[in-house]
Write a protein that holds these residues in place. Sequence first.
Motif, PDB file in Angstrom:
ATOM      1  N   LEU A 220     -37.922 -33.332  -1.982  1.00 32.49           N
ATOM      2  CA  LEU A 220     -37.322 -34.476  -1.305  1.00 32.49           C
ATOM      3  C   LEU A 220     -37.275 -35.679  -2.237  1.00 32.49           C
ATOM      4  O   LEU A 220     -38.222 -35.927  -2.989  1.00 32.49           O
ATOM      5  CB  LEU A 220     -38.131 -34.836  -0.052  1.00 32.49           C
ATOM      6  CG  LEU A 220     -38.196 -33.775   1.052  1.00 32.49           C
ATOM      7  CD1 LEU A 220     -39.096 -34.258   2.179  1.00 32.49           C
ATOM      8  CD2 LEU A 220     -36.805 -33.464   1.580  1.00 32.49           C
ATOM      9  N   LEU A 223     -37.978 -41.893  -0.622  1.00 31.11           N
ATOM     10  CA  LEU A 223     -37.361 -42.531   0.536  1.00 31.11           C
ATOM     11  C   LEU A 223     -37.980 -43.906   0.764  1.00 31.11           C
ATOM     12  O   LEU A 223     -39.182 -44.100   0.550  1.00 31.11           O
ATOM     13  CB  LEU A 223     -37.553 -41.680   1.793  1.00 31.11           C
ATOM     14  CG  LEU A 223     -37.051 -40.231   1.717  1.00 31.11           C
ATOM     15  CD1 LEU A 223     -37.430 -39.471   2.973  1.00 31.11           C
ATOM     16  CD2 LEU A 223     -35.548 -40.189   1.502  1.00 31.11           C
ATOM     17  N   VAL A 227     -36.056 -45.802   5.848  1.00 30.67           N
ATOM     18  CA  VAL A 227     -35.486 -44.466   6.056  1.00 30.67           C
ATOM     19  C   VAL A 227     -36.536 -43.537   6.658  1.00 30.67           C
ATOM     20  O   VAL A 227     -36.243 -42.757   7.578  1.00 30.67           O
ATOM     21  CB  VAL A 227     -34.952 -43.903   4.724  1.00 30.67           C
ATOM     22  CG1 VAL A 227     -34.605 -42.427   4.867  1.00 30.67           C
ATOM     23  CG2 VAL A 227     -33.716 -44.679   4.288  1.00 30.67           C
ATOM     24  N   GLU A 228     -37.760 -43.590   6.159  1.00 31.43           N
ATOM     25  CA  GLU A 228     -38.817 -42.739   6.704  1.00 31.43           C
ATOM     26  C   GLU A 228     -39.050 -43.022   8.185  1.00 31.43           C
ATOM     27  O   GLU A 228     -39.226 -42.095   8.990  1.00 31.43           O
ATOM     28  CB  GLU A 228     -40.106 -42.947   5.915  1.00 31.43           C
ATOM     29  CG  GLU A 228     -40.096 -42.312   4.538  1.00 31.43           C
ATOM     30  CD  GLU A 228     -41.460 -42.379   3.876  1.00 31.43           C
ATOM     31  OE1 GLU A 228     -42.297 -43.190   4.319  1.00 31.43           O
ATOM     32  OE2 GLU A 228     -41.694 -41.604   2.929  1.00 31.43           O
ATOM     33  N   ARG A 257     -33.603 -31.630   1.218  1.00 23.09           N
ATOM     34  CA  ARG A 257     -32.685 -32.424   0.396  1.00 23.09           C
ATOM     35  C   ARG A 257     -31.247 -32.009   0.710  1.00 23.09           C
ATOM     36  O   ARG A 257     -30.951 -30.820   0.892  1.00 23.09           O
ATOM     37  CB  ARG A 257     -32.986 -32.211  -1.092  1.00 23.09           C
ATOM     38  CG  ARG A 257     -32.002 -32.936  -2.012  1.00 23.09           C
ATOM     39  CD  ARG A 257     -32.266 -32.575  -3.467  1.00 23.09           C
ATOM     40  NE  ARG A 257     -33.421 -33.283  -3.983  1.00 23.09           N
ATOM     41  CZ  ARG A 257     -33.377 -34.486  -4.549  1.00 23.09           C
ATOM     42  NH1 ARG A 257     -32.218 -35.121  -4.658  1.00 23.09           N
ATOM     43  NH2 ARG A 257     -34.484 -35.050  -4.997  1.00 23.09           N
ATOM     44  N   GLY A 261     -29.304 -37.162  -0.959  1.00 24.47           N
ATOM     45  CA  GLY A 261     -30.077 -37.670   0.162  1.00 24.47           C
ATOM     46  C   GLY A 261     -30.885 -36.576   0.836  1.00 24.47           C
ATOM     47  O   GLY A 261     -31.299 -35.596   0.208  1.00 24.47           O
ATOM     48  N   VAL A 262     -31.099 -36.738   2.136  1.00 21.40           N
ATOM     49  CA  VAL A 262     -31.880 -35.773   2.907  1.00 21.40           C
ATOM     50  C   VAL A 262     -31.155 -35.468   4.211  1.00 21.40           C
ATOM     51  O   VAL A 262     -30.286 -36.224   4.660  1.00 21.40           O
ATOM     52  CB  VAL A 262     -33.297 -36.308   3.220  1.00 21.40           C
ATOM     53  CG1 VAL A 262     -34.107 -36.468   1.953  1.00 21.40           C
ATOM     54  CG2 VAL A 262     -33.228 -37.628   3.995  1.00 21.40           C
ATOM     55  N   ASP A 314     -27.994 -42.033   1.389  1.00 22.18           N
ATOM     56  CA  ASP A 314     -28.619 -42.995   0.482  1.00 22.18           C
ATOM     57  C   ASP A 314     -30.117 -43.009   0.742  1.00 22.18           C
ATOM     58  O   ASP A 314     -30.572 -43.626   1.702  1.00 22.18           O
ATOM     59  CB  ASP A 314     -28.027 -44.382   0.699  1.00 22.18           C
ATOM     60  CG  ASP A 314     -28.608 -45.422  -0.242  1.00 22.18           C
ATOM     61  OD1 ASP A 314     -29.375 -45.028  -1.142  1.00 22.18           O
ATOM     62  OD2 ASP A 314     -28.303 -46.613  -0.087  1.00 22.18           O
ATOM     63  N   PRO A 315     -30.923 -42.330  -0.059  1.00 18.68           N
ATOM     64  CA  PRO A 315     -32.355 -42.245   0.244  1.00 18.68           C
ATOM     65  C   PRO A 315     -33.081 -43.564   0.127  1.00 18.68           C
ATOM     66  O   PRO A 315     -34.183 -43.719   0.645  1.00 18.68           O
ATOM     67  CB  PRO A 315     -32.872 -41.262  -0.819  1.00 18.68           C
ATOM     68  CG  PRO A 315     -31.880 -41.334  -1.924  1.00 18.68           C
ATOM     69  CD  PRO A 315     -30.560 -41.605  -1.280  1.00 18.68           C
TER      70      PRO A 315
END
Length: 320
Positions: A220, A223, A227-228, A257, A261-262, A314-315
């Motif tokens: 990953l 972040l 975001v988290e 991933r 991003g994720v 966008d992480p």
Amino acid sequence: MRGSLFWRIFLLNAAVLVIATVALLLGPVTVSTPVVIREALILGVGLAAMLAANAALLRIGLGPLARLTRTMATTDLLRPGNRLPATGHGRQVRDLITTFNTMLDRLEAERATSAARALSAQEGERHRIAQELHDEIGQTLTAVLLELKRVADHAPSPVREEIRQVQETTRNSLDEIRRIARRLRPGVLEELGLTSALRALVTEFTASGLAVRGRFGTDLPELSREVELVLYRVAQESLTNTARHARAGHVDLSLHRHGQGVELRIRDDGRGLGRAPEGAGIRGMRERALLIGADLAVGPHSGTGTEVRLRVPDPAGKRD
């Protein structure tokens, strides 16, 4: 005003009438009294041709307005990005579409800003309530448990058993308060990171009777805290909705991933959404997704059940 919608419609109708008048003057058609069937048929065909030409010209001229009307009826600020191309016959129509697109840009920006303030205030209030539950009520119940233990140690045997039952009830209440506090303020997210917080969430819902399987990628990207928090809250809300409404037995939760991003996915084997309108929970998830520029999709997947998919391109959590 030159090129205005009024003059465009007027000139279209005038052109059709002028052409029809010239055709009658120069053509071999005459109208006798009484009107014979052949003359009536010719006039009827001419009238039908004029109406068809007028309808076709008006459809071409007003087509952009019809598209604008459909867009206005289906616009949802929680699903941004739907814009009309500023095309059309006439500067006034193009200006109207451009103004509408500009208005949508402003409304989406204002909604994102107000939603960010509201969600920030909500998280702050959750933090405060969780702190009070942990520090005030939790400590009070802990003191009650210690006092009950002291009383039970000196109480006669018949009363001691009743005190033990009260102790157990108090201990269960303390555990419930701590669980509520953890859900209000996920301390494990702040201390150990997103993957550990999601594993704890999986364990919590599995303990409550819902079989949840978690799968987490090992590559990953880094972040941001924003975001988290959004990923955690979306997972939490999805599992809560599944436990309350879906009548599901199994849930798959994955975080991997996706490009740079994720992607977070939550799938269940419940009864699905059906035609039920989106509730406050799903709309809340959409608002959170907008804060970090993520794409949220909620719908059925192959077989039965519901899938929630959140893609964060966008992480770092940078918004447009």
